[in-house]
Design a protein around this motif. Structure first.
Motif, PDB file in Angstrom:
ATOM      1  N   LEU A 262       4.408  26.562 -22.071  1.00  0.00           N
ATOM      2  CA  LEU A 262       4.755  25.712 -21.020  1.00  0.00           C
ATOM      3  C   LEU A 262       4.209  26.071 -19.619  1.00  0.00           C
ATOM      4  N   PHE A 263       4.614  27.587 -19.209  1.00  0.00           N
ATOM      5  CA  PHE A 263       4.191  28.251 -17.904  1.00  0.00           C
ATOM      6  C   PHE A 263       2.364  28.224 -17.756  1.00  0.00           C
ATOM      7  N   ASP A 264       1.738  27.919 -18.706  1.00  0.00           N
ATOM      8  CA  ASP A 264       0.256  27.923 -18.773  1.00  0.00           C
ATOM      9  C   ASP A 264      -0.038  26.656 -18.307  1.00  0.00           C
ATOM     10  N   SER A 265       0.756  25.690 -18.724  1.00  0.00           N
ATOM     11  CA  SER A 265       0.514  24.399 -18.077  1.00  0.00           C
ATOM     12  C   SER A 265       1.061  23.840 -16.673  1.00  0.00           C
ATOM     13  N   LEU A 266       1.561  24.962 -16.084  1.00  0.00           N
ATOM     14  CA  LEU A 266       1.968  24.551 -14.744  1.00  0.00           C
ATOM     15  C   LEU A 266       0.896  24.619 -13.552  1.00  0.00           C
ATOM     16  N   PRO A 267       0.944  23.847 -12.570  1.00  0.00           N
ATOM     17  CA  PRO A 267       0.444  24.144 -11.428  1.00  0.00           C
ATOM     18  C   PRO A 267       0.185  25.726 -11.076  1.00  0.00           C
ATOM     19  N   LYS A 268      -0.805  25.857 -10.150  1.00  0.00           N
ATOM     20  CA  LYS A 268      -1.098  27.311  -9.921  1.00  0.00           C
ATOM     21  C   LYS A 268       0.006  27.948  -8.943  1.00  0.00           C
ATOM     22  N   GLY A 270       3.722  27.556  -6.476  1.00  0.00           N
ATOM     23  CA  GLY A 270       5.059  26.540  -6.026  1.00  0.00           C
ATOM     24  C   GLY A 270       5.732  26.410  -7.400  1.00  0.00           C
ATOM     25  N   THR A 271       5.700  27.051  -8.364  1.00  0.00           N
ATOM     26  CA  THR A 271       6.374  26.834  -9.801  1.00  0.00           C
ATOM     27  C   THR A 271       7.787  27.700 -10.014  1.00  0.00           C
ATOM     28  N   GLU A 272       8.047  28.318  -9.086  1.00  0.00           N
ATOM     29  CA  GLU A 272       9.008  29.499  -9.214  1.00  0.00           C
ATOM     30  C   GLU A 272      10.556  28.898  -9.679  1.00  0.00           C
ATOM     31  N   GLU A 273      10.836  27.795  -8.943  1.00  0.00           N
ATOM     32  CA  GLU A 273      11.887  27.097  -9.143  1.00  0.00           C
ATOM     33  C   GLU A 273      11.996  26.494 -10.652  1.00  0.00           C
ATOM     34  N   PHE A 274      10.701  25.967 -11.020  1.00  0.00           N
ATOM     35  CA  PHE A 274      10.790  25.269 -12.273  1.00  0.00           C
ATOM     36  C   PHE A 274      10.782  26.393 -13.419  1.00  0.00           C
ATOM     37  N   ARG A 275      10.226  27.627 -13.210  1.00  0.00           N
ATOM     38  CA  ARG A 275      10.215  28.613 -14.208  1.00  0.00           C
ATOM     39  C   ARG A 275      11.448  29.083 -14.265  1.00  0.00           C
ATOM     40  N   ALA A 300      14.127  16.048 -11.794  1.00  0.00           N
ATOM     41  CA  ALA A 300      13.750  16.568 -10.482  1.00  0.00           C
ATOM     42  C   ALA A 300      12.208  16.673 -10.520  1.00  0.00           C
ATOM     43  N   TYR A 301      11.445  16.647 -11.734  1.00  0.00           N
ATOM     44  CA  TYR A 301      10.011  16.833 -11.709  1.00  0.00           C
ATOM     45  C   TYR A 301       9.114  15.930 -12.307  1.00  0.00           C
ATOM     46  N   GLU A 302       9.707  14.794 -12.944  1.00  0.00           N
ATOM     47  CA  GLU A 302       8.926  13.705 -13.666  1.00  0.00           C
ATOM     48  C   GLU A 302       8.059  12.965 -12.679  1.00  0.00           C
ATOM     49  N   GLU A 303       8.318  12.883 -11.296  1.00  0.00           N
ATOM     50  CA  GLU A 303       7.643  12.191 -10.399  1.00  0.00           C
ATOM     51  C   GLU A 303       6.788  12.995  -9.735  1.00  0.00           C
ATOM     52  N   LYS A 304       6.649  14.284  -9.931  1.00  0.00           N
ATOM     53  CA  LYS A 304       5.874  15.245  -9.175  1.00  0.00           C
ATOM     54  C   LYS A 304       4.434  15.382  -9.828  1.00  0.00           C
ATOM     55  N   LYS A 305       3.332  15.266  -9.079  1.00  0.00           N
ATOM     56  CA  LYS A 305       2.072  15.395  -9.504  1.00  0.00           C
ATOM     57  C   LYS A 305       1.783  16.790 -10.123  1.00  0.00           C
ATOM     58  N   GLY A 306       1.016  16.916 -11.048  1.00  0.00           N
ATOM     59  CA  GLY A 306       0.840  18.138 -11.785  1.00  0.00           C
ATOM     60  C   GLY A 306       1.773  18.687 -12.809  1.00  0.00           C
ATOM     61  N   TYR A 307       3.073  17.872 -13.284  1.00  0.00           N
ATOM     62  CA  TYR A 307       3.914  18.206 -14.128  1.00  0.00           C
ATOM     63  C   TYR A 307       3.976  17.430 -15.245  1.00  0.00           C
ATOM     64  N   GLU A 308       2.930  16.342 -15.236  1.00  0.00           N
ATOM     65  CA  GLU A 308       3.094  15.554 -16.413  1.00  0.00           C
ATOM     66  C   GLU A 308       2.969  16.434 -17.744  1.00  0.00           C
ATOM     67  N   LYS A 309       2.009  17.169 -17.866  1.00  0.00           N
ATOM     68  CA  LYS A 309       1.574  17.980 -19.060  1.00  0.00           C
ATOM     69  C   LYS A 309       2.756  18.669 -19.688  1.00  0.00           C
ATOM     70  N   VAL A 310       3.144  19.509 -18.670  1.00  0.00           N
ATOM     71  CA  VAL A 310       4.218  20.557 -19.222  1.00  0.00           C
ATOM     72  C   VAL A 310       5.630  19.877 -19.431  1.00  0.00           C
ATOM     73  N   LEU A 311       5.796  18.616 -18.724  1.00  0.00           N
ATOM     74  CA  LEU A 311       6.987  17.965 -19.152  1.00  0.00           C
ATOM     75  C   LEU A 311       6.845  17.040 -20.621  1.00  0.00           C
ATOM     76  N   LYS A 312       5.567  16.673 -20.733  1.00  0.00           N
ATOM     77  CA  LYS A 312       5.380  16.106 -22.154  1.00  0.00           C
ATOM     78  C   LYS A 312       5.512  17.388 -23.210  1.00  0.00           C
ATOM     79  N   GLN A 313       5.111  18.496 -22.951  1.00  0.00           N
ATOM     80  CA  GLN A 313       5.063  19.729 -23.838  1.00  0.00           C
ATOM     81  C   GLN A 313       6.641  20.019 -24.022  1.00  0.00           C
ATOM     82  N   LEU A 314       7.526  19.828 -22.857  1.00  0.00           N
ATOM     83  CA  LEU A 314       8.900  20.256 -23.224  1.00  0.00           C
ATOM     84  C   LEU A 314       9.545  19.393 -24.079  1.00  0.00           C
TER      85      LEU A 314
END
Length: 394
Positions: A262-268, A270-275, A300-314
């Motif tokens: 999951l973390f490998d699929s995150l944007p580079k 501003g991801t501390e809160e998601f983690r 909280a994150y389904e509308e945020k750009k860059g989180y599509e892949k990680v949310l699908k994996q989750l």
């Protein structure tokens, strides 16, 4: 009959000799002492001293023969007594044979514990003053074959393993004059006493669904029943083999591997809160709470750009990663990951780094099996348990 009494502690003598600087004079003294011991043993056997006539005599002396004998401190030449009927036998060689067997076992232990063949031969030469070839050390390790095979094929009938961890690692093996990769399959079960037990291993071709199915079939043929939960990473072939081999068993996806994916699929940035939310999710005590946290993450994150892949994996891996939450809370830390296999793999790696390339599959099976057998004896010894159930869990 003249009595000659000589009390000699051979083991103590050997220990003292090993701690001393032996020279020709000392060796000569040892030869003298051992010759005297054998002479006394012959007198006791005959029940008569030299030239003595009595009614209890059982046989007669028949001179001596010379024998070279290699001990851990070097080679000596002994004068061994004989009798006419040839039935007399000295105990000196048997006593030292047992001591020399300890040296052979020590050599095997050095090999199993990751000491290279070259270093073993050097150590033996320093101890014994005798050169041994690398092929001799290699031939010694073949003594492990029946021991490892018996352990690896032992029956599991009558034992219950509610939880089983499985994993595979790769080693290099020489095959048909080429160096190829081989997979080492390993399974650890939690037995009735909530203790870990290495229940199976195999060296086979690359990790695949068929390879895993064959491994599981071997475990089942030895008596393994379908466990309550199988814990592993998400290798596709392994996943499918678990589903087909263990009907009715749950599958727990290792949360360490899952979080890493999951973390490998995150944007580079501003991801501390998601983690932090993901970590909170897997610290939940029950599936209901975990699903609520998951829903909050999506909201909280389904509308945020860059989180599509990680949310699908989750979404796809979530249910498989929270199966441990159906078990007692005090088991959660141990059941949600395959971390308890990491130390085991490191023990194999330590030996594998020394060898680098196993000469053949059998040698890999032999030495890895010896390592696993030895390591298995250190797991959860005494009254220690791997899984501890608190009263509040029941």
């Amino acid at each position: 009959m003249t009595q000659f009494n000589l009390t000699l502690n051979l083991d103590q003598l050997k220990d003292e000799l090993m701690d001393s600087n032996l020279n020709a004079v000392v060796k000569s003294s040892i030869v003298l002492i051992l010759n005297q011991v054998m002479e006394q043993e012959r007198d006791d056997y005959l029940k008569a001293a030299a030239y003595e006539r009595n009614s209890e005599r059982v046989d007669y002396r028949n001179g001596y023969y010379k024998r070279d004998y290699t001990m851990t401190f070097g080679r000596i030449k002994l004068k061994v007594p004989r009798t006419r009927n040839g039935e007399f036998s000295t105990s000196v060689f048997e006593k030292y044979k047992r001591a020399e067997q300890a040296l052979v076992l020590s050599m095997l232990e050095m090999v199993v514990n990751g000491v290279s063949t070259r270093k073993v031969t050097k150590a033996v030469e320093q101890l014994c003053g005798e050169k041994v070839s690398k092929s001799f050390v290699s031939s010694l390790t073949k003594q492990l074959d029946p021991v490892v095979t018996e352990w690896a094929q032992r029956s599991l009938i009558g034992h219950e393993y509610k939880y089983v961890y499985v994993d595979a690692m790769y080693i290099k093996v020489r095959e048909y004059q080429k160096v190829v990769s081989k997979a080492v399959y390993v399974a650890i079960g939690i037995n009735e006493q909530n203790k870990r037990e290495i229940i199976g291993f195999n060296v086979s071709h690359a990790e695949s669904k068929e390879g895993w199915k064959n491994f599981f079939q071997d475990l089942q043929s030895r008596g393994l029943q379908s466990p309550k939960l199988v814990i592993s990473d998400a290798h596709e072939g392994l996943k499918n083999a678990i589903q087909e081999s263990f009907v009715g068993s749950g599958w727990q996806r290792c949360t360490v591997h899952f979080k890493r994916n999951l973390f490998d699929s995150l944007p580079k940035k501003g991801t501390e809160e998601f983690r932090s939310l993901i970590k909170d999710l897997f610290n939940c005590q029950c599936p209901k709470k975990a699903r609520a946290v998951r829903d909050d993450i999506f909201q909280a994150y389904e509308e945020k750009k860059g989180y599509e892949k990680v949310l699908k994996q989750l979404d796809e891996g979530f249910e498989d990663a929270i199966q441990f939450m159906n078990e007692p809370p005090s088991y959660h830390a141990q059941l949600r990951t395959t971390n308890n296999l990491e130390r085991l793999n490191s023990e194999i790696r330590r030996r594998e780094r020394v060898i680098r390339i196993f000469p053949n599959t059998q040698s890999a099976f032999r030495l890895i099996g010896a390592v696993l057998k030895d390591y298995g004896e250190t797991l959860d010894i005494g009254g220690r348990m791997f899984l501890k159930e608190r009263k509040s869990d029941s």
